[in-house]
Design a protein around this motif. Sequence first.
Motif, PDB file in Angstrom:
ATOM      1  N   HIS A 171      -3.238  80.285  18.324  1.00  0.00           N
ATOM      2  CA  HIS A 171      -3.924  80.756  19.528  1.00  0.00           C
ATOM      3  C   HIS A 171      -4.998  79.796  20.034  1.00  0.00           C
ATOM      4  N   ASP A 176      -8.794  93.386  19.154  1.00  0.00           N
ATOM      5  CA  ASP A 176      -8.527  93.688  20.566  1.00  0.00           C
ATOM      6  C   ASP A 176      -7.155  94.342  20.716  1.00  0.00           C
ATOM      7  N   HIS A 177      -6.194  93.809  19.984  1.00  0.00           N
ATOM      8  CA  HIS A 177      -4.835  94.361  20.070  1.00  0.00           C
ATOM      9  C   HIS A 177      -4.816  95.802  19.533  1.00  0.00           C
ATOM     10  N   MET A 214      -7.809  85.785  26.075  1.00  0.00           N
ATOM     11  CA  MET A 214      -6.783  85.433  25.075  1.00  0.00           C
ATOM     12  C   MET A 214      -6.281  86.699  24.367  1.00  0.00           C
ATOM     13  N   LYS A 215      -4.947  86.854  24.381  1.00  0.00           N
ATOM     14  CA  LYS A 215      -4.358  88.038  23.731  1.00  0.00           C
ATOM     15  C   LYS A 215      -3.588  87.617  22.496  1.00  0.00           C
ATOM     16  N   LEU A 216      -3.486  88.543  21.566  1.00  0.00           N
ATOM     17  CA  LEU A 216      -2.698  88.282  20.363  1.00  0.00           C
ATOM     18  C   LEU A 216      -1.228  88.105  20.746  1.00  0.00           C
ATOM     19  N   GLN A 276     -10.695  88.690  15.673  1.00  0.00           N
ATOM     20  CA  GLN A 276     -11.087  89.186  16.994  1.00  0.00           C
ATOM     21  C   GLN A 276      -9.860  89.566  17.819  1.00  0.00           C
ATOM     22  N   LEU A 277      -8.833  88.710  17.757  1.00  0.00           N
ATOM     23  CA  LEU A 277      -7.596  88.985  18.505  1.00  0.00           C
ATOM     24  C   LEU A 277      -6.913  90.250  17.977  1.00  0.00           C
TER      25      LEU A 277
END
Length: 410
Positions: free
Chosen positions: A282, A304-305, A1-3, A300-301
């Motif tokens: 999301h 990661d971004h 899962m990406k932002l 968390q998203l």
Amino acid sequence: MKLDIEFVRKQFPALKSGFTFFDNAGGSQIAKPVVDRIQDYLLNTNVQLGASYEISQKSTQRVQDANVFGAELINARDASEIIYGSSTTLLLRNLSQSMVKTFEAGDEVIVTDCDHEANIGGWLQMQEKGIVIKFWKTNTETINLEIEDLKKLLTPKTKLVALTHASNILGTINPIKKITKIVHEAGAKICIDAVAYAPHRLIDVQELDVDFYVFSLYKVYGSHSAMLYGKKELLLELPGINHFFIGNEETAYKLQPGNVNYELCYGYIGYKDYLESIASKHFPDTQFSSFREKAVAANQLMVDHEEMLAKRLLDYLNTKSNVKIIGKKSFSKTERVPTISFVVEDRISSEIVEKVDPHNIGIRFGDFYARRLIETLDLEKVDGVIRVSMVHYNSLEEVKHLISIFETIF
Ligand SMILES: Cc1ncc(COP(=O)(O)O)c(C=O)c1O
């Protein structure tokens, strides 16, 4: 899962202008839900708190709700542990003014040379009362605060250690939980400046076990104000610096002479709305049992971004033989935030930033009020560092664009 970066950027109306904001460690853009709540407060409940009439009851409740949210956001035990104020600098000054009354001449306080002056200057003033200030200095080879050096400074007289969670220049994250344990074992308290950390990571003051913890809301997607956390039992012991009739049990108000800005405190609950909107966008099928769970998922998203952005810029800078990164050269989630500083060989930092300015990109040079660190690293003569400070709403396209501009300059 990406932002979903498009979704994110829509929550920050300022980003529509097309300007690239890469000076976020100076101040972030504000999330729309925060603005909405500030407006709602001002248009509907803008009266003095504490009266018996209905609107005043509502405004009082709204400001109290801000404290409840503050506690939820950083996982404090109780809303009475949250103290809002106009800035981190002022909150720390207020805290030191109160705390010094509990110290005796000869007591010791440890500060660092890599903090923003906000977490140094107030403590230094304690010298006027005979308090001994010791500096925990950055190791100029590792460009880190080394724990072994702290251990050498701690004595039975140490009352307080003040340091930053993340450096606003280096981007380095200090291992606060580990340091706090050492400080507590030595019988001292700890005060953490999290201004450069809070925009990037969700905070858990109970997990860290810190005594005092402060950050500025205008760098964490809010408006120009700040939040200080203190453990309740410690706040209860502190003498007040407000009017003589403000009770000692009023843990926040006794440290807030002049009170808080109501609309900005209430407005910050909009940051909760924002984090919740990220979680529901999301993870539409997830049943979250608390705000905290939603905030963890959203953060968390974001992390990661940010990692992706930071790696891209660091990878580029690492290819340039004439660039020296001031801080860790690679990204690791536990060790770095995406605040990236560097200098270019034989060039003055201001000259490079001025060449970027016409491209509608906001980066910055200087010491960022961490003057002592810049002196320790002997960088005053080149006008300090060039700093690119990114946050989760920045896009990869923006980073690539900046790199293409850098290519034409050095
Ligand atoms: C790491 C750090 N600490 C403290 C401050 C001071 O914050 P305020 O402007 O809220 O006093 C800043 C501001 O740039 C900062 O970057």
